[in-house]
Write a protein that holds these residues in place. Structure first.
Motif, mmCIF file in Angstrom:
data_model
loop_
_atom_site.group_PDB
_atom_site.id
_atom_site.type_symbol
_atom_site.label_atom_id
_atom_site.label_comp_id
_atom_site.label_asym_id
_atom_site.label_seq_id
_atom_site.Cartn_x
_atom_site.Cartn_y
_atom_site.Cartn_z
ATOM 1 N N ALA A 30 0.832 -1.201 0.000
ATOM 2 C CA ALA A 30 0.000 0.000 0.000
ATOM 3 C C ALA A 30 0.870 1.256 0.000
ATOM 4 N N ALA A 31 1.961 1.253 0.771
ATOM 5 C CA ALA A 31 2.852 2.410 0.798
ATOM 6 C C ALA A 31 3.540 2.611 -0.551
ATOM 7 N N LEU A 32 3.983 1.527 -1.178
ATOM 8 C CA LEU A 32 4.634 1.643 -2.480
ATOM 9 C C LEU A 32 3.664 2.102 -3.561
ATOM 10 N N VAL A 33 2.449 1.594 -3.531
ATOM 11 C CA VAL A 33 1.444 2.031 -4.495
ATOM 12 C C VAL A 33 1.133 3.508 -4.298
ATOM 13 N N SER A 34 1.021 3.932 -3.060
ATOM 14 C CA SER A 34 0.742 5.342 -2.775
ATOM 15 C C SER A 34 1.872 6.237 -3.269
ATOM 16 N N ALA A 35 3.103 5.838 -3.009
ATOM 17 C CA ALA A 35 4.247 6.629 -3.473
ATOM 18 C C ALA A 35 4.283 6.681 -4.997
ATOM 19 N N GLY A 36 4.034 5.554 -5.640
ATOM 20 C CA GLY A 36 3.999 5.527 -7.105
ATOM 21 C C GLY A 36 2.899 6.401 -7.666
ATOM 22 N N LEU A 37 1.750 6.398 -7.005
ATOM 23 C CA LEU A 37 0.631 7.214 -7.469
ATOM 24 C C LEU A 37 0.934 8.696 -7.339
ATOM 25 N N VAL A 39 3.975 10.110 -7.349
ATOM 26 C CA VAL A 39 4.981 10.451 -8.359
ATOM 27 C C VAL A 39 4.344 10.531 -9.737
ATOM 28 N N TYR A 40 3.508 9.562 -10.072
ATOM 29 C CA TYR A 40 2.837 9.582 -11.367
ATOM 30 C C TYR A 40 1.936 10.810 -11.510
ATOM 31 N N SER A 41 1.243 11.170 -10.454
ATOM 32 C CA SER A 41 0.344 12.316 -10.513
ATOM 33 C C SER A 41 1.105 13.613 -10.778
ATOM 34 N N PHE A 42 2.224 13.793 -10.056
ATOM 35 C CA PHE A 42 3.029 14.995 -10.305
ATOM 36 C C PHE A 42 3.533 15.021 -11.743
ATOM 37 N N ALA A 43 4.082 13.915 -12.190
ATOM 38 C CA ALA A 43 4.623 13.872 -13.552
ATOM 39 C C ALA A 43 3.531 14.075 -14.590
ATOM 40 N N SER A 44 2.387 13.475 -14.372
ATOM 41 C CA SER A 44 1.279 13.596 -15.318
ATOM 42 C C SER A 44 0.755 15.020 -15.375
ATOM 43 N N LEU A 45 0.577 15.650 -14.217
ATOM 44 C CA LEU A 45 0.044 17.009 -14.210
ATOM 45 C C LEU A 45 1.015 18.010 -14.819
ATOM 46 N N PHE A 46 2.294 17.862 -14.515
ATOM 47 C CA PHE A 46 3.256 18.786 -15.101
ATOM 48 C C PHE A 46 3.446 18.507 -16.587
ATOM 49 N N LEU A 134 -7.198 11.579 -0.549
ATOM 50 C CA LEU A 134 -6.515 12.674 0.152
ATOM 51 C C LEU A 134 -5.151 12.966 -0.471
ATOM 52 N N MET A 135 -4.418 11.916 -0.845
ATOM 53 C CA MET A 135 -3.119 12.133 -1.481
ATOM 54 C C MET A 135 -3.277 12.823 -2.830
ATOM 55 N N GLU A 136 -4.251 12.379 -3.610
ATOM 56 C CA GLU A 136 -4.484 13.017 -4.898
ATOM 57 C C GLU A 136 -4.916 14.463 -4.717
ATOM 58 N N GLY A 137 -5.729 14.727 -3.709
ATOM 59 C CA GLY A 137 -6.127 16.103 -3.411
ATOM 60 C C GLY A 137 -4.938 16.964 -3.035
ATOM 61 N N ALA A 138 -4.016 16.402 -2.250
ATOM 62 C CA ALA A 138 -2.817 17.145 -1.867
ATOM 63 C C ALA A 138 -1.947 17.437 -3.083
ATOM 64 N N VAL A 139 -1.792 16.459 -3.956
ATOM 65 C CA VAL A 139 -1.014 16.671 -5.180
ATOM 66 C C VAL A 139 -1.673 17.734 -6.045
ATOM 67 N N LEU A 140 -2.970 17.625 -6.208
ATOM 68 C CA LEU A 140 -3.699 18.571 -7.052
ATOM 69 C C LEU A 140 -3.649 19.982 -6.473
ATOM 70 N N SER A 141 -3.782 20.118 -5.154
ATOM 71 C CA SER A 141 -3.716 21.454 -4.560
ATOM 72 C C SER A 141 -2.308 22.028 -4.672
ATOM 73 N N ARG A 142 -1.308 21.177 -4.554
ATOM 74 C CA ARG A 142 0.085 21.638 -4.703
ATOM 75 C C ARG A 142 0.334 22.141 -6.114
ATOM 76 N N VAL A 143 -0.130 21.397 -7.096
ATOM 77 C CA VAL A 143 0.066 21.796 -8.483
ATOM 78 C C VAL A 143 -0.768 23.036 -8.807
ATOM 79 N N ALA A 144 -1.970 23.123 -8.251
ATOM 80 C CA ALA A 144 -2.829 24.283 -8.514
ATOM 81 C C ALA A 144 -2.229 25.559 -7.919
ATOM 82 N N ARG A 145 -1.498 25.432 -6.826
ATOM 83 C CA ARG A 145 -0.874 26.615 -6.224
ATOM 84 C C ARG A 145 0.329 27.094 -7.020
ATOM 85 N N THR A 146 0.943 26.186 -7.767
ATOM 86 C CA THR A 146 2.054 26.608 -8.607
ATOM 87 C C THR A 146 1.487 27.272 -9.852
#
Length: 158
Positions: A30-37, A39-46, A134-146
């Motif tokens: 679960a931790a590895l899947v979360s970390a992969g998700l 990383v993928y989310s950041f790379a995909s959004l950027f 929650l993790m996806e929301g955190a990634v999305l809010s981080r990217v939206a603030r940039t």
């Protein structure tokens, strides 16, 4: 009595070790899947920043772009959790009859019939899905603030 036999069997070290190993492996996966998700989310959004900038140039508001991406991630998380439940249930029914319950080499009669605790499975699925949302929301809010949604990078191709 049956209750005494079950308690004695649950306290056997090989069973405790097996279920402890399964729990640790589940948490590690679960931790590895979360970390992969993440990383993928950041790379995909950027990587799709050019597309988002074009959407905004065409008149979509930032909140609409974020809503579209949030819905996409919600569908992906629901699909992943649902498929994980399906694979877990299928594995329980396929692997369960071959699980050794006794120390003898003979096949136990009748074979082990898996009983799925749907209440606990539901809570575990909700907890895992909620953590992923929650993790996806955190990634999305981080990217939206940039300024990723505001930058129109010329010459970038998808």
């Amino acid at each position: 009595t049956l209750g005494l036999r079950i308690r004695r069997d649950l306290n056997r070290l090989e069973r405790v070790g097996l279920f402890g190993m399964l729990s640790i492996c589940f948490l590690a996966s679960a931790a590895l899947v979360s970390a992969g998700l993440v990383v993928y989310s950041f790379a995909s959004l950027f990587g799709r920043g050019f597309r988002f900038a074009v959407w905004q140039a065409l008149g979509m508001r930032r909140s609409e772009v974020i809503r579209v991406v949030s819905q996409e991630y919600l569908v992906v998380v629901l699909y992943g959790v649902g498929l994980g439940i399906l694979c877990g249930v299928l594995a329980a029914y396929l692997y369960g009859p071959y699980f050794r319950l006794t120390e003898s080499v003979q096949v136990p009669i009748p074979p082990f019939i898996p009983l799925i605790d749907w209440g606990s499975a539901t809570w575990m699925s909700l907890a895992a899905g909620g953590a992923l949302v929650l993790m996806e929301g955190a990634v999305l809010s981080r990217v939206a603030r940039t300024r990723a949604f505001e930058i129109l990078r010329l010459g970038t191709r998808e």
